[in-house]
Scaffold this active site. Sequence first.
Site, PDB file in Angstrom:
ATOM      1  N   ASP A  53      -2.840  -1.809  -3.396  1.00 38.27           N
ATOM      2  CA  ASP A  53      -3.946  -0.853  -3.342  1.00 38.27           C
ATOM      3  C   ASP A  53      -4.203  -0.165  -4.671  1.00 38.27           C
ATOM      4  O   ASP A  53      -5.290  -0.258  -5.223  1.00 38.27           O
ATOM      5  CB  ASP A  53      -3.790   0.147  -2.185  1.00 38.27           C
ATOM      6  CG  ASP A  53      -2.520   0.970  -2.231  1.00 38.27           C
ATOM      7  OD1 ASP A  53      -1.713   0.806  -3.169  1.00 38.27           O
ATOM      8  OD2 ASP A  53      -2.333   1.794  -1.307  1.00 38.27           O
ATOM      9  N   SER A  93       0.830  -1.202   0.000  1.00 34.86           N
ATOM     10  CA  SER A  93       0.000   0.000   0.000  1.00 34.86           C
ATOM     11  C   SER A  93       0.863   1.250   0.000  1.00 34.86           C
ATOM     12  O   SER A  93       2.001   1.243   0.481  1.00 34.86           O
ATOM     13  CB  SER A  93      -0.908   0.012   1.237  1.00 34.86           C
ATOM     14  OG  SER A  93      -1.618   1.233   1.347  1.00 34.86           O
ATOM     15  N   HIS A  94       0.313   2.334  -0.535  1.00 40.85           N
ATOM     16  CA  HIS A  94       0.976   3.627  -0.453  1.00 40.85           C
ATOM     17  C   HIS A  94       0.995   4.161   0.974  1.00 40.85           C
ATOM     18  O   HIS A  94       1.829   5.003   1.311  1.00 40.85           O
ATOM     19  CB  HIS A  94       0.252   4.643  -1.348  1.00 40.85           C
ATOM     20  CG  HIS A  94       0.467   4.426  -2.812  1.00 40.85           C
ATOM     21  ND1 HIS A  94      -0.009   3.328  -3.489  1.00 40.85           N
ATOM     22  CD2 HIS A  94       1.141   5.176  -3.736  1.00 40.85           C
ATOM     23  CE1 HIS A  94       0.339   3.408  -4.758  1.00 40.85           C
ATOM     24  NE2 HIS A  94       1.029   4.504  -4.944  1.00 40.85           N
ATOM     25  N   SER A  95       0.065   3.702   1.794  1.00 44.54           N
ATOM     26  CA  SER A  95      -0.118   4.240   3.137  1.00 44.54           C
ATOM     27  C   SER A  95       0.029   3.148   4.195  1.00 44.54           C
ATOM     28  O   SER A  95      -0.764   2.200   4.219  1.00 44.54           O
ATOM     29  CB  SER A  95      -1.510   4.881   3.258  1.00 44.54           C
ATOM     30  OG  SER A  95      -1.842   5.127   4.603  1.00 44.54           O
TER      31      SER A  95
END
Length: 246
Positions: free
Chosen positions: A68, A8-10
């Site tokens: 994601d 995920s980016h986060s």
Amino acid sequence: MIGIVVVSHSPALARSAVDLALEMVGESPPPIAIAAGAGDGIIGTDATRVADAIDEVASAEGVLVFMDLGSAVLSATMALEFMATTEEVRLSDAPFVEGIVAAVVLAAAGASLDEVDGESRAAMDAKRGQLDRQPAAVHVKPVEAVIENSGIDVTLVNPDGLHSRPAAAIVKAMAAFEATLTIANATTGKGPVAANSLIGILSLGANTGDVIRISGTGPQAAEAVEALGAMAVDGFGELPDTRIGA
């Protein structure tokens, strides 16, 4: 158990999705590794981190990777060149949150990579079914629990019906039996679906008061049907405690 990697980016998003899935499986989750963010608080993904995560959870059962969006797919694809493991690794096109939840639940029950991969890719089916027009109800006389050969009819008594937590409990419980079980919503006519499919169970849209029909085949079918029926009669542990002073 197969290994699961979440890209995920986060970091916060990845951790929250994994935490939600872990709530469904209790104390025996599959191996899960998170590869999120690009370091130093930077939003993004890093192929070397993804490769390390894959190696961390790799086993002979295989690894399933969830991504994601956008560059997460690119990073995961590049990671296949960097990883040290020679075990099978698959990149899933499943919806991020729903896919992770479905995969963790089924993997915890000991399902194969093929089974978990297929279940997670179908993870949007239950939501789509709930948003579509419901079929006309089939009028079935409600019964609390009536065992007939390898089948049982049970009226759902838990307040929210077969939502995600009871569905996960069913999948986990059925892993202990050498049997193939199906569940149908006898009140609405939906199903039957496999009792080891979280997404299938959710697609029944079974609410409190609905009658579910449980059927089984296999050497331990009778025991499995009885166990699942008892769980339903008990409200899957969700009934309020009405004892005096409780």
